[in-house]
Design a protein around this motif. Structure first.
Motif, PDB file in Angstrom:
ATOM      1  N   GLY A 154       0.796  -1.174   0.195  1.00  0.00           N
ATOM      2  CA  GLY A 154       0.129  -0.140   0.132  1.00  0.00           C
ATOM      3  C   GLY A 154       0.777   1.373   0.186  1.00  0.00           C
ATOM      4  N   GLU A 155       0.070   2.418  -0.331  1.00  0.00           N
ATOM      5  CA  GLU A 155       1.032   3.567  -0.339  1.00  0.00           C
ATOM      6  C   GLU A 155       1.044   4.375   1.066  1.00  0.00           C
ATOM      7  OE1 GLU A 155      -2.119   3.297  -3.817  1.00  0.00           O
ATOM      8  OE2 GLU A 155      -2.086   2.664  -1.860  1.00  0.00           O
ATOM      9  N   VAL A 156       1.953   5.366   1.143  1.00  0.00           N
ATOM     10  CA  VAL A 156       2.174   6.118   2.342  1.00  0.00           C
ATOM     11  C   VAL A 156       1.174   7.182   2.149  1.00  0.00           C
ATOM     12  CG1 VAL A 156       4.034   7.165   1.236  1.00  0.00           C
ATOM     13  CG2 VAL A 156       3.821   7.332   3.847  1.00  0.00           C
ATOM     14  N   VAL A 157       0.404   7.531   2.909  1.00  0.00           N
ATOM     15  CA  VAL A 157      -0.491   8.716   2.947  1.00  0.00           C
ATOM     16  C   VAL A 157      -0.074   9.910   3.929  1.00  0.00           C
ATOM     17  CG1 VAL A 157      -3.133   9.289   3.224  1.00  0.00           C
ATOM     18  CG2 VAL A 157      -2.270   7.120   2.216  1.00  0.00           C
ATOM     19  N   ALA A 158      -0.190  11.121   3.364  1.00  0.00           N
ATOM     20  CA  ALA A 158       0.046  11.948   4.392  1.00  0.00           C
ATOM     21  C   ALA A 158      -1.360  13.130   4.596  1.00  0.00           C
ATOM     22  CB  ALA A 158       1.354  13.073   4.032  1.00  0.00           C
ATOM     23  N   ILE A 162      -0.472  11.546  -1.323  1.00  0.00           N
ATOM     24  CA  ILE A 162      -0.085  10.200  -1.388  1.00  0.00           C
ATOM     25  C   ILE A 162       1.129   9.833  -2.517  1.00  0.00           C
ATOM     26  CG2 ILE A 162      -0.838   7.983  -2.343  1.00  0.00           C
ATOM     27  CD1 ILE A 162      -3.828   8.796  -1.890  1.00  0.00           C
ATOM     28  N   ALA A 163       2.006   8.947  -1.690  1.00  0.00           N
ATOM     29  CA  ALA A 163       3.083   8.411  -2.641  1.00  0.00           C
ATOM     30  C   ALA A 163       2.818   7.087  -3.029  1.00  0.00           C
ATOM     31  CB  ALA A 163       4.542   8.776  -1.904  1.00  0.00           C
ATOM     32  N   THR A 164       2.972   6.701  -4.303  1.00  0.00           N
ATOM     33  CA  THR A 164       2.557   5.332  -4.663  1.00  0.00           C
ATOM     34  C   THR A 164       3.708   4.355  -4.308  1.00  0.00           C
ATOM     35  OG1 THR A 164       3.878   5.761  -6.687  1.00  0.00           O
ATOM     36  CG2 THR A 164       1.646   6.537  -6.727  1.00  0.00           C
ATOM     37  N   VAL A 165       3.495   3.205  -4.244  1.00  0.00           N
ATOM     38  CA  VAL A 165       4.158   1.892  -4.069  1.00  0.00           C
ATOM     39  C   VAL A 165       5.338   2.181  -4.835  1.00  0.00           C
ATOM     40  CG1 VAL A 165       4.456  -0.464  -4.197  1.00  0.00           C
ATOM     41  CG2 VAL A 165       2.412   0.600  -3.177  1.00  0.00           C
ATOM     42  N   GLU A 166       5.231   2.357  -6.406  1.00  0.00           N
ATOM     43  CA  GLU A 166       6.214   2.702  -7.315  1.00  0.00           C
ATOM     44  C   GLU A 166       7.388   3.588  -6.715  1.00  0.00           C
ATOM     45  OE1 GLU A 166       3.259   0.481  -8.990  1.00  0.00           O
ATOM     46  OE2 GLU A 166       2.961   2.507  -8.020  1.00  0.00           O
ATOM     47  N   GLU A 167       6.774   4.742  -6.371  1.00  0.00           N
ATOM     48  CA  GLU A 167       7.706   5.820  -5.838  1.00  0.00           C
ATOM     49  C   GLU A 167       8.467   5.534  -4.367  1.00  0.00           C
ATOM     50  OE1 GLU A 167       5.189   9.724  -7.199  1.00  0.00           O
ATOM     51  OE2 GLU A 167       4.547   8.766  -5.705  1.00  0.00           O
ATOM     52  N   ILE A 168       7.728   4.765  -3.756  1.00  0.00           N
ATOM     53  CA  ILE A 168       8.488   4.162  -2.565  1.00  0.00           C
ATOM     54  C   ILE A 168       9.516   3.326  -2.780  1.00  0.00           C
ATOM     55  CG2 ILE A 168       8.369   2.665  -0.437  1.00  0.00           C
ATOM     56  CD1 ILE A 168       5.318   3.578  -0.304  1.00  0.00           C
ATOM     57  N   ASP A 169       9.272   2.449  -3.815  1.00  0.00           N
ATOM     58  CA  ASP A 169      10.639   1.293  -4.361  1.00  0.00           C
ATOM     59  C   ASP A 169      11.665   2.111  -5.143  1.00  0.00           C
ATOM     60  OD1 ASP A 169       9.245  -0.715  -3.132  1.00  0.00           O
ATOM     61  OD2 ASP A 169       8.286  -1.196  -5.053  1.00  0.00           O
ATOM     62  N   ALA A 202       9.829   8.959  -0.216  1.00  0.00           N
ATOM     63  CA  ALA A 202       8.348   9.008  -0.631  1.00  0.00           C
ATOM     64  C   ALA A 202       7.356   9.948   0.253  1.00  0.00           C
ATOM     65  CB  ALA A 202       8.033   7.709  -0.845  1.00  0.00           C
ATOM     66  N   THR A 203       7.673   9.822   1.576  1.00  0.00           N
ATOM     67  CA  THR A 203       6.983  10.237   2.484  1.00  0.00           C
ATOM     68  C   THR A 203       6.875  11.964   2.365  1.00  0.00           C
ATOM     69  OG1 THR A 203       7.405   8.414   4.196  1.00  0.00           O
ATOM     70  CG2 THR A 203       6.578  10.487   5.113  1.00  0.00           C
ATOM     71  N   LYS A 204       8.170  12.283   2.235  1.00  0.00           N
ATOM     72  CA  LYS A 204       8.211  13.715   2.029  1.00  0.00           C
ATOM     73  C   LYS A 204       7.612  14.291   0.802  1.00  0.00           C
ATOM     74  CE  LYS A 204      12.569  15.595   2.228  1.00  0.00           C
ATOM     75  NZ  LYS A 204      13.777  15.876   1.954  1.00  0.00           N
ATOM     76  N   MET A 205       7.779  13.552  -0.151  1.00  0.00           N
ATOM     77  CA  MET A 205       6.756  13.699  -1.222  1.00  0.00           C
ATOM     78  C   MET A 205       5.296  13.973  -0.860  1.00  0.00           C
ATOM     79  SD  MET A 205       8.558  11.349  -4.176  1.00  0.00           S
ATOM     80  CE  MET A 205       7.514  11.510  -5.535  1.00  0.00           C
ATOM     81  N   ALA A 206       4.637  12.887  -0.239  1.00  0.00           N
ATOM     82  CA  ALA A 206       3.303  12.765   0.322  1.00  0.00           C
ATOM     83  C   ALA A 206       2.963  13.775   1.120  1.00  0.00           C
ATOM     84  CB  ALA A 206       3.112  11.625   0.873  1.00  0.00           C
ATOM     85  N   MET A 207       3.797  14.371   1.740  1.00  0.00           N
ATOM     86  CA  MET A 207       3.418  15.372   2.675  1.00  0.00           C
ATOM     87  C   MET A 207       3.312  16.715   2.103  1.00  0.00           C
ATOM     88  SD  MET A 207       5.656  14.769   6.375  1.00  0.00           S
ATOM     89  CE  MET A 207       5.301  13.714   7.566  1.00  0.00           C
ATOM     90  N   LYS A 208       4.329  16.897   0.997  1.00  0.00           N
ATOM     91  CA  LYS A 208       4.415  18.159   0.254  1.00  0.00           C
ATOM     92  C   LYS A 208       3.030  18.175  -0.681  1.00  0.00           C
ATOM     93  CE  LYS A 208       9.353  19.108  -0.072  1.00  0.00           C
ATOM     94  NZ  LYS A 208      10.539  19.089  -0.971  1.00  0.00           N
ATOM     95  N   ARG A 209       2.677  17.025  -1.259  1.00  0.00           N
ATOM     96  CA  ARG A 209       1.483  17.024  -1.959  1.00  0.00           C
ATOM     97  C   ARG A 209       0.200  17.261  -1.122  1.00  0.00           C
ATOM     98  NH1 ARG A 209       3.335  11.612  -5.046  1.00  0.00           N
ATOM     99  NH2 ARG A 209       4.636  12.340  -6.321  1.00  0.00           N
TER     100      ARG A 209
END
Length: 255
Positions: free
Chosen positions: A83-87, A129-136, A143-150
């Protein structure tokens, strides 16, 4: 006084919210059932008072920035295997008062759901949200930073100060990284609750798409049932291929 039935006493107690008044009003009550009801009401009021104190204590960071638009930011889902990481980013409403608001992990499902419903109706919030692909591809921290900024970019208002749970985002805004922020800041706690409820719902939907992994209960974390599902059914598109034991399983398949 003694002629009142216990149910009548309970009904009256529910209308009373001042402990000294209760103690004085029922000072001559001697029946065990009535005394239990009185003490139960007093205990409940004492708990509410404690929650009020804790609520104001968690406004310490917010109070340092009067007349500024303050945003709390938190994430859910760094540790799961799937699953994705959600901020979530939250700007609280004026006069906010969400009694019992705390780190989402410290709340019961019922309390968290009730707080989430109240928050969604009253605060300005954004989900990222940062996707599973972005996490990998980038690793879970980036990826967490990306989700937070979004999440911040999805707010209706533009914040001036960011209160962030143990992270630095390197934005152009004033940032305050707070250790255990979801326990020490009301704004971050609010973000924690909304993010948790949002991600849990996502994982419940995934459980219908990928049955057999118990996603509806484990939210993608590596529980016994989840690992058994991977062994039995294989790796799904929402599994994080950079996380163990999935990474090793893929390597073994390719060798």
């Amino acid at each position: 006084m003694n002629k009142m039935k216990i149910n009548e006493i309970k009904a009256l107690l529910n209308e009373m919210d001042d402990i000294p008044t209760i103690e004085q009003y029922f000072q001559h009550e001697s029946r065990i059932g009535a005394k239990k009801a009185i003490q139960s009401r007093i205990n409940a009021l004492m708990k509410i008072e404690q929650l009020k104190i804790e609520y104001h204590e968690k406004l310490t960071h917010e109070s340092k920035y009067p007349n500024k638009i303050i945003c709390g930011v938190d994430e859910v889902g760094r540790g799961p295997l799937a699953g994705e990481v959600v901020a979530c980013a939250v700007i609280l409403n004026d006069g906010h008062y969400f009694l019992g608001l705390n780190d989402s992990k410290k709340l019961s499902k019922q309390k968290r759901a009730a707080l989430n419903e109240a928050l969604l109706q009253q605060v300005d919030f954004g989900i990222g949200i940062a996707t599973v692909e972005e996490i990998d591809k980038y690793n879970i921290y980036e990826a967490t930073k990306m989700a937070m900024k979004r999440a911040i970019s999805n707010l209706k208002q533009t914040p001036e100060v960011l209160l962030i749970d143990a992270m630095k985002l390197d934005t152009d805004l004033e940032e305050v990284s707070i250790i255990k922020g979801d326990q020490n800041s009301i704004s971050i706690a609010a973000a924690s609750v909304i993010a948790k409820e949002y991600r849990d719902q996502m994982m419940k939907e995934y459980s219908e798409l990928y049955p057999g992994y118990d996603f509806e209960h484990n939210a993608g974390y590596g529980t016994k049932h989840h690992l058994e599902g991977i062994t039995r059914l294989g790796i799904t598109p929402i599994h994080r291929k950079s996380f163990e034991p999935i990474k090793s399983m893929l390597n073994n398949q390719n060798n």
